[in-house]
Design a protein around this motif. Structure first.
Motif, PDB file in Angstrom:
ATOM      1  N   ALA A 179       6.479  13.708  -1.776  1.00 49.69           N
ATOM      2  CA  ALA A 179       6.007  12.488  -1.154  1.00 49.69           C
ATOM      3  C   ALA A 179       6.962  11.839  -0.239  1.00 49.69           C
ATOM      4  O   ALA A 179       6.295  11.392   0.976  1.00 49.69           O
ATOM      5  N   ALA A 180       8.202  11.970  -0.115  1.00 45.14           N
ATOM      6  CA  ALA A 180       9.096  11.380   1.112  1.00 45.14           C
ATOM      7  C   ALA A 180       8.823  12.306   2.330  1.00 45.14           C
ATOM      8  O   ALA A 180       8.593  11.923   3.456  1.00 45.14           O
ATOM      9  N   SER A 221       0.840  -1.326   0.308  1.00 46.43           N
ATOM     10  CA  SER A 221      -0.071  -0.029   0.069  1.00 46.43           C
ATOM     11  C   SER A 221       0.709   1.362   0.016  1.00 46.43           C
ATOM     12  O   SER A 221       0.561   2.102  -0.637  1.00 46.43           O
ATOM     13  N   ILE A 222       2.019   1.232   0.897  1.00 48.15           N
ATOM     14  CA  ILE A 222       2.994   2.520   0.715  1.00 48.15           C
ATOM     15  C   ILE A 222       3.531   2.652  -0.595  1.00 48.15           C
ATOM     16  O   ILE A 222       3.610   3.499  -1.242  1.00 48.15           O
ATOM     17  N   GLY A 223       3.818   1.626  -1.077  1.00 45.97           N
ATOM     18  CA  GLY A 223       4.484   1.536  -2.611  1.00 45.97           C
ATOM     19  C   GLY A 223       3.526   2.204  -3.475  1.00 45.97           C
ATOM     20  O   GLY A 223       3.700   2.894  -4.415  1.00 45.97           O
ATOM     21  N   VAL A 224       2.296   1.773  -3.558  1.00 43.71           N
ATOM     22  CA  VAL A 224       1.191   2.132  -4.355  1.00 43.71           C
ATOM     23  C   VAL A 224       0.914   3.459  -4.002  1.00 43.71           C
ATOM     24  O   VAL A 224       0.653   4.430  -5.074  1.00 43.71           O
ATOM     25  N   TRP A 225       1.030   4.023  -2.808  1.00 40.12           N
ATOM     26  CA  TRP A 225       0.578   5.320  -2.417  1.00 40.12           C
ATOM     27  C   TRP A 225       1.537   6.058  -3.159  1.00 40.12           C
ATOM     28  O   TRP A 225       1.547   7.285  -3.619  1.00 40.12           O
ATOM     29  N   ALA A 226       2.810   5.853  -3.069  1.00 35.98           N
ATOM     30  CA  ALA A 226       3.846   6.488  -3.621  1.00 35.98           C
ATOM     31  C   ALA A 226       3.919   6.900  -5.077  1.00 35.98           C
ATOM     32  O   ALA A 226       4.128   7.879  -5.704  1.00 35.98           O
ATOM     33  N   VAL A 227       3.378   5.584  -5.833  1.00 38.20           N
ATOM     34  CA  VAL A 227       3.087   5.640  -7.137  1.00 38.20           C
ATOM     35  C   VAL A 227       1.710   6.757  -7.597  1.00 38.20           C
ATOM     36  O   VAL A 227       2.183   7.553  -8.465  1.00 38.20           O
ATOM     37  N   VAL A 228       0.977   6.477  -6.649  1.00 39.50           N
ATOM     38  CA  VAL A 228      -0.268   7.351  -6.874  1.00 39.50           C
ATOM     39  C   VAL A 228      -0.142   8.862  -6.594  1.00 39.50           C
ATOM     40  O   VAL A 228      -0.683   9.681  -7.238  1.00 39.50           O
ATOM     41  N   THR A 229       1.072   9.146  -5.731  1.00 37.65           N
ATOM     42  CA  THR A 229       1.174  10.388  -5.391  1.00 37.65           C
ATOM     43  C   THR A 229       2.213  11.165  -6.305  1.00 37.65           C
ATOM     44  O   THR A 229       2.213  12.316  -6.934  1.00 37.65           O
ATOM     45  N   VAL A 230       3.403  10.484  -6.768  1.00 39.28           N
ATOM     46  CA  VAL A 230       4.563  10.982  -7.559  1.00 39.28           C
ATOM     47  C   VAL A 230       4.284  11.097  -8.919  1.00 39.28           C
ATOM     48  O   VAL A 230       4.406  12.177  -9.590  1.00 39.28           O
ATOM     49  N   VAL A 231       3.723  10.132  -9.525  1.00 38.21           N
ATOM     50  CA  VAL A 231       3.456  10.215 -11.117  1.00 38.21           C
ATOM     51  C   VAL A 231       2.454  11.206 -11.368  1.00 38.21           C
ATOM     52  O   VAL A 231       2.686  12.090 -12.249  1.00 38.21           O
TER      53      VAL A 231
END
Length: 159
Positions: free
Chosen positions: A127-128, A81-91
């Protein structure tokens, strides 16, 4: 020095009295007091983050079934979920200036130098620092958080 530590240590604005605060958030940045292009409030930013977290959780649920009784499964689910959140946020923030949650709340990230795209490096830093929470929560008189000041951005209203 003021650029690194933030505006709260930079002293008074040029041409202003020492005790003269800005009349509205974003005045020093040349942003309007209200309406499109004005600085977004903390509530809409927080709601956008919550929506992004829910979207990431729902997308992760498509591939990993959460099982509250199984600790190993939930640890895996949370990491994904954290990884998906990072992608959903950054891209989307990199190329469009907003995440799904920001779009839903009517706000977007804008660069102070006037460039159209936020860009991948700035979006990754945002994001970080959002993940750490404290830099995203502390704001100055202009309504900009530490992550906004570090990346040279501001969150503004789209509607």
């Amino acid at each position: 020095m003021a650029r690194w530590t933030g505006e709260w240590l930079s002293g008074p604005r040029p041409g202003a009295d020492a005790g003269d605060p800005p009349r509205w958030r974003g005045e020093r940045l040349g942003l309007p007091e209200q309406g499109i292009g004005s600085v977004a409030g903390g509530g809409s930013r927080l709601l956008g983050l919550v929506i992004d977290l829910v979207v990431a959780s729902l997308l992760t649920s498509l591939f990993i079934r959460p099982d509250l009784q199984d600790t190993a499964t939930m640890q895996s689910y949370n990491l994904w979920s954290i990884g998906v959140w990072a992608v959903v946020t950054v891209v989307p923030a990199s190329f469009f200036g907003f995440t799904p949650g920001m779009f839903a709340t009517g706000i977007r990230v804008a660069r102070l130098d006037g460039a159209q795209m936020v860009g991948v490096p700035r979006a990754i830093v945002r994001a970080a620092l959002t993940f750490v929470i404290i830099p995203a929560a502390i704001r100055n008189a202009d309504g900009r958080s530490w992550l906004d000041r570090l990346t040279g951005t501001v969150v503004v209203r789209m509607r």
